[in-house]
Design an enzyme around this catalytic site. Structure first.
Site, mmCIF file in Angstrom:
data_model
loop_
_atom_site.group_PDB
_atom_site.id
_atom_site.type_symbol
_atom_site.label_atom_id
_atom_site.label_comp_id
_atom_site.label_asym_id
_atom_site.label_seq_id
_atom_site.Cartn_x
_atom_site.Cartn_y
_atom_site.Cartn_z
ATOM 1 N N LYS A 55 0.917 -1.337 -0.047
ATOM 2 C CA LYS A 55 -0.020 0.061 -0.094
ATOM 3 C C LYS A 55 0.898 1.138 -0.083
ATOM 4 O O LYS A 55 0.598 2.000 -0.799
ATOM 5 C CB LYS A 55 -1.050 -0.009 1.194
ATOM 6 C CG LYS A 55 -1.636 1.377 1.399
ATOM 7 C CD LYS A 55 -2.351 1.369 2.868
ATOM 8 C CE LYS A 55 -3.077 2.734 3.227
ATOM 9 N NZ LYS A 55 -1.976 3.655 3.697
ATOM 10 N N ASP A 79 3.979 0.545 11.754
ATOM 11 C CA ASP A 79 2.912 -0.003 11.302
ATOM 12 C C ASP A 79 2.589 -1.444 11.973
ATOM 13 O O ASP A 79 1.406 -2.170 11.821
ATOM 14 C CB ASP A 79 2.680 0.155 9.849
ATOM 15 C CG ASP A 79 2.443 1.324 9.213
ATOM 16 O OD1 ASP A 79 1.894 2.225 10.062
ATOM 17 O OD2 ASP A 79 2.616 1.477 7.970
ATOM 18 N N ASP A 129 -5.244 8.247 8.561
ATOM 19 C CA ASP A 129 -5.768 7.648 9.819
ATOM 20 C C ASP A 129 -5.893 8.989 10.935
ATOM 21 O O ASP A 129 -4.922 9.835 10.884
ATOM 22 C CB ASP A 129 -4.624 6.838 10.369
ATOM 23 C CG ASP A 129 -4.816 5.373 9.651
ATOM 24 O OD1 ASP A 129 -5.649 5.050 9.527
ATOM 25 O OD2 ASP A 129 -3.537 4.785 9.403
ATOM 26 N N ARG A 153 -4.239 10.652 3.119
ATOM 27 C CA ARG A 153 -2.627 11.346 3.433
ATOM 28 C C ARG A 153 -2.118 11.287 2.057
ATOM 29 O O ARG A 153 -1.303 12.224 1.838
ATOM 30 C CB ARG A 153 -2.160 10.333 4.578
ATOM 31 C CG ARG A 153 -0.476 10.805 4.616
ATOM 32 C CD ARG A 153 -0.522 12.050 5.111
ATOM 33 N NE ARG A 153 0.948 12.272 5.654
ATOM 34 C CZ ARG A 153 1.315 13.488 6.010
ATOM 35 N NH1 ARG A 153 0.683 14.472 6.363
ATOM 36 N NH2 ARG A 153 2.473 13.621 6.587
#
Length: 435
Positions: free
Chosen positions: A23, A320, A122, A98
Site C-alpha cells: 500500500k 505499522d 488515519d 494522506r
C-alpha cells in the site's frame, strides 16, 4: 447502516496466502507517473480503498487510468489540469487521504505549481507538513497558506538543486523531495533521507524513467536533475505489513500457514522481531512457513530484562506492525513492553483488548506492557470499532483467536489497507462475515 465484520473465533487456519502489493509503495509510485507524459504500467497494485481513492483523484485531474488486468494499472499523464487542485472536490478527497500530499513533488517538478491540503487518513496523531514545505522552499518554491481553505499554495519560477538536511527521515517527505528534485536544475543532496524499501523502489523506478539518483538504500541521496522523464514498467513489492500481520495471525490461532512471495530480502527486522516473541518461522526461498504452535515464549534481553519492542525509522522496526506485535503478545508466555514512539494515539485500541480479557497496562499514550496469557485463558468475543487501519487488523486477529462471536464496526478503515481480507482469510478456514 454501515457494514461490519462478524467473526466467530477459535478456528485453526491452514494453507497458503499471498500478501497483496505494498500500500505505502503504491501511494508513492502512482504519484510519480505525473512526472512524464508517457505511459507508466504498474503491476501487483493492491485493490484497496486508499489506492483506489488516489486513482480517482488522478483521473479527475486528467490522467488516463487503465486497468487491463487485476492488480494492474496503466497511467498516462499527458493532459493534466493543474487547476483541479484548487477545487472543492480535491479538497474534500484529500482531507480523507494522506497520500495526496505526494502529488505536490511531481506537480512542482513538471508544472511549477501545486497545492497541499491539511493531511487526512488515519486518526493516529499529529502528522506534520514541515518536512515537505521547508524542503520545497529550499528548492526555490514559494508558499502561501489559506486559513479558510486550510490549503498550502506552492509555486516556483524554477527549481534549483540544493543541499537538504531533513529534520526527520519522513517517508512521504523524502518521496516528495526526490520527485521534485529529479527535474530540478543542478544537483540536490538529501541527507537524513528515509531509506525504506518503498523509497528504494521509487528511486529505482525513477532511474528507469531517466532520472539520475545515487545513494539508493542509504540515508544520503544524490540527485542530478534531468530535463525529461519517460515511461516505464514497475512491479510493487509485497506488503510487509500484511506479511507481519499473517505471522501474528498464525501464532494467535495456532495455525500452520505458508506466506508466499514475501520479497524476503526487503523484510528487514520483521522476521527477527516475531522470533523474539517466540514464534517459529522458516524462510523457504521467498516464502515463510509457520508451523502450528501450541505455545510461544517471549524472549528476554541478554541481561535478563524485559523485552522492549519499539518503532524506529528504517532499517529499524516499522511502526505499522506494533499493533500486531501487541495483540500477538497477549497470548504469548512472558512479558513485553511495546513502545510506540512515532504516533501518540495508536495504542488506545488496547482498551478493547483488555475488555476481551488481555492483560495489558497502558502506561501512557506511547507505551503499553503486555503480560501474556500463554493460551491458558482465551480472549472472549466482544463488539468493537476499528479506529485505524493497523489497529483494525490487530482487533480482527484478536477476534479470530477469541471464543464466541465478535463484531468490528468501521471496517472501512480495514478496507483502506487490506484487499478482500475477509475472503482471503475465509479461504484458510476463518469465519468472517461482512454484514
Amino acid at each position: 447502516m454501515s457494514t461490519v465484520f462478524e467473526i466467530r473465533g477459535g478456528r485453526q487456519l491452514s494453507g497458503a496466502i499471498t500478501p497483496q502489493g505494498a500500500k505505502n509503495e503504491a501511494l508513492q509510485v502512482l504519484c510519480a507517473a505525473l512526472l512524464t507524459d508517457e505511459q507508466v504500467t504498474f503491476t501487483n497494485v493492491p485493490d484497496i480503498a486508499d489506492v483506489n481513492a488516489l486513482l480517482d483523484v488522478l483521473a479527475e485531474m486528467g490522467v488516463k487510468v487503465g486497468r487491463p488486468a487485476p492488480n494492474t494499472v496503466v497511467l498516462q499523464a499527458d493532459a493534466i489540469d493543474p487547476d483541479y487542485f484548487a477545487t472543492h472536490t480535491f479538497r474534500k478527497r484529500s482531507s480523507q487521504l494522506r497520500g495526496t500530499v505526494m502529488l505536490a513533488g511531481p506537480m512542482l517538478a513538471r508544472f511549477r505549481r501545486a497545492y497541499i491540503p491539511q493531511p487526512g487518513g488515519d486518526k493516529i496523531g499529529r502528522r506534520r507538513l514541515d518536512t515537505h514545505i521547508l524542503g520545497f522552499e529550499r528548492l526555490g518554491v514559494k508558499f502561501e497558506y489559506d486559513t479558510e481553505l486550510q490549503m498550502f499554495s506552492l509555486s516556483a519560477d524554477r527549481l534549483t538543486g540544493t543541499r537538504l538536511l531533513l529534520e526527520e527521515p519522513s517517508v512521504t517527505g523524502t518521496a516528495n523531495m526526490v520527485m521534485a528534485a529529479v527535474m530540478a536544475e543542478g544537483i540536490t543532496t538529501i541527507y537524513n533521507a528515509a531509506c525504506e524499501p518503498y523509497i528504494q523502489q521509487l528511486c529505482l523506478m525513477l532511474n528507469r524513467m531517466g532520472a539520475r539518483i545515487s545513494g539508493i538504500s542509504s540515508n544520503l541521496l544524490t540527485i542530478e536533475g534531468v530535463a525529461k522523464l519517460s515511461g516505464t514498467d514497475h512491479r510493487l513489492l509485497a506488503d510487509m505489513i500484511e506479511v507481519g500481520s499473517f505471522i501474528g495471525l498464525a501464532a494467535m490461532t495456532q495455525s500452520e500457514l505458508t506466506i508466499r512471495n514475501v520479497d524476503a530480502h526487503q523484510l528487514g527486522l520483521i522476521p527477527d522481531i516475531f522470533r523474539r516473541l517466540g514464534i517459529e518461522l522458516h524462510l523457504q526461498g521467498d516464502d515463510i512457513f509457520i508451523p502450528a504452535q501450541e505455545h510461544y515464549r517471549i524472549q528476554k534481553f541478554i541481561d535478563g530484562s524485559i523485552l522492549t519492542v519499539y518503532d524506529h525509522p528504517w532499517p529499524g522496526f516499522t511502526p505499522d506492525l506494533l499493533s500486531i506485535v501487541l495483540v500477538t503478545a497477549t497470548q504469548a508466555k512472558g512479558t513485553v513492553l511495546v513502545h510506540q514512539k512515532m504516533f501518540e494515539s495508536r495504542l488506545f485500541f488496547v482498551d478493547r483488548l483488555i475488555e476481551m480479557g488481555a492483560q495489558i497496562v497502558l502506561c501512557d499514550p506511547h507505551r503499553a506492557v503486555v503480560i501474556g496469557l500463554d493460551k491458558q485463558v482465551a480472549l472472549r468475543g466482544i463488539n468493537m470499532v476499528s479506529p485505524d487501519i493497523r489497529a483494525g487488523v490487530a482487533l480482527l486477529i484478536a477476534a479470530m483467536s477469541a471464543t464466541g462471536k465478535s463484531t468490528i464496526q468501521n471496517i472501512h478503515q480495514i478496507d483502506r489497507g487490506y484487499e478482500r481480507i475477509d475472503e482471503r482469510l475465509n479461504a484458510l478456514g476463518a469465519d468472517i462475515r461482512r454484514v
